[in-house]
Design a protein around this motif. Sequence first.
Motif, short mmCIF file in Angstrom:
data_model
loop_
_atom_site.label_atom_id
_atom_site.label_comp_id
_atom_site.label_asym_id
_atom_site.label_seq_id
_atom_site.Cartn_x
_atom_site.Cartn_y
_atom_site.Cartn_z
N GLN A 129 -44.55 -26.12 -36.22
CA GLN A 129 -45.61 -25.43 -35.49
C GLN A 129 -44.99 -24.46 -34.49
O GLN A 129 -44.18 -24.86 -33.66
CB GLN A 129 -46.48 -26.43 -34.73
N TYR A 130 -45.39 -23.19 -34.60
CA TYR A 130 -44.92 -22.16 -33.68
C TYR A 130 -46.14 -21.62 -32.94
O TYR A 130 -46.98 -20.95 -33.53
CB TYR A 130 -44.22 -21.04 -34.44
N SER A 131 -46.24 -21.95 -31.65
CA SER A 131 -47.42 -21.54 -30.89
C SER A 131 -47.05 -20.56 -29.80
O SER A 131 -45.93 -20.57 -29.29
CB SER A 131 -48.12 -22.76 -30.30
N GLY A 132 -48.02 -19.71 -29.45
CA GLY A 132 -47.83 -18.71 -28.41
C GLY A 132 -49.08 -18.60 -27.56
O GLY A 132 -50.14 -19.12 -27.90
N ALA A 133 -48.96 -17.88 -26.43
CA ALA A 133 -50.06 -17.76 -25.48
C ALA A 133 -51.15 -16.83 -25.98
O ALA A 133 -50.88 -15.76 -26.55
CB ALA A 133 -49.53 -17.26 -24.15
N PHE A 134 -52.39 -17.23 -25.74
CA PHE A 134 -53.57 -16.46 -26.11
C PHE A 134 -54.64 -16.85 -25.11
O PHE A 134 -54.76 -18.04 -24.76
CB PHE A 134 -54.00 -16.83 -27.53
N GLY A 144 -55.03 -34.76 -25.55
CA GLY A 144 -53.71 -34.14 -25.56
C GLY A 144 -53.72 -32.63 -25.67
O GLY A 144 -52.67 -32.02 -25.85
N HIS A 145 -54.90 -31.99 -25.58
CA HIS A 145 -54.99 -30.54 -25.76
C HIS A 145 -55.67 -29.85 -24.60
O HIS A 145 -56.54 -30.41 -23.94
CB HIS A 145 -55.80 -30.20 -27.02
N TRP A 194 -53.89 -31.56 -36.73
CA TRP A 194 -54.42 -31.08 -35.45
C TRP A 194 -54.84 -32.29 -34.62
O TRP A 194 -55.96 -32.46 -34.21
CB TRP A 194 -55.60 -30.14 -35.69
N ASN A 195 -53.86 -33.16 -34.37
CA ASN A 195 -54.11 -34.40 -33.63
C ASN A 195 -53.55 -34.29 -32.22
O ASN A 195 -53.15 -33.21 -31.78
CB ASN A 195 -53.52 -35.59 -34.39
N GLU A 196 -53.47 -35.41 -31.52
CA GLU A 196 -52.99 -35.39 -30.13
C GLU A 196 -51.53 -34.97 -30.00
O GLU A 196 -51.06 -34.63 -28.93
CB GLU A 196 -53.21 -36.76 -29.46
N HIS A 197 -50.78 -34.96 -31.10
CA HIS A 197 -49.37 -34.57 -31.07
C HIS A 197 -49.17 -33.09 -31.40
O HIS A 197 -48.06 -32.58 -31.29
CB HIS A 197 -48.55 -35.43 -32.03
N ALA A 198 -50.22 -32.41 -31.81
CA ALA A 198 -50.12 -30.99 -32.17
C ALA A 198 -49.83 -30.15 -30.93
O ALA A 198 -50.26 -30.48 -29.83
CB ALA A 198 -51.40 -30.51 -32.85
N ALA A 199 -49.12 -29.05 -31.13
CA ALA A 199 -48.72 -28.19 -30.02
C ALA A 199 -49.60 -26.95 -29.91
O ALA A 199 -49.23 -25.97 -29.28
CB ALA A 199 -47.26 -27.77 -30.20
N PHE A 200 -50.79 -26.97 -30.51
CA PHE A 200 -51.65 -25.80 -30.46
C PHE A 200 -53.11 -26.19 -30.26
O PHE A 200 -53.53 -27.27 -30.64
CB PHE A 200 -51.49 -24.95 -31.72
#
Length: 197
Positions: free
Chosen positions: A54-59, A91-92, A157-163
């Motif tokens: 998972q590669y996440s960025g600011a939005f 977690g999000h 897309w669970n509590e461990h996801a980074a987005f």
Amino acid sequence: VARRHRRSADGLLAAVVLALLPAVGQPMKLRRNLRLAKINEDLKIQLTNKNNVQYSGAFSVGGQALPVIFDTGSFEVIVLSTMCGASCAEGHVVYDKTKSTTFVEENESITARHYFGSGPVTSQKGREVIRLGPPTSPYEVNSMPFWQVVTHGIKAWNEHAAFSGIVGLGHPSFTPEGYTAELVDNGASTDSHESLL
């Protein structure tokens, strides 16, 4: 995402902006507004790598910063929201329309089901001010259509996801035939002209 040369950064920004804007006249308006504001800086969005998956960025949506995945295989902006309840929010960071002064409610019956290879997402349409990058970014689009997640069945897309959102970079005019979101209306569904992710 970082570019060293102004020309390549302009090309990247144009590609991202065009991908995010469904209306034909809006890209020209954004470019004109950037010229009027005399913005001469490259757009740099640092991506966070989680386990090389998972590669996440600011939005930013309505002044609320969310980590998102910039997805070349989808066509819309979908964010986790308070409408999804505690199961999605665990977690999000989630979007909360009650904390925004720029949120515009679409007809409440505009609810759609989007299908990913990893599962379905049911969401409600709205319009909001979005920014590429943090809430202070000058790269802004007003009244951008977006989707607030109501429920989803994406196991990753669970509590461990980074987005907390998915920003589709595919332009709606290139949506493959048959890839339309399914509108949900009192348990019945009909095809719409909205893009499917």
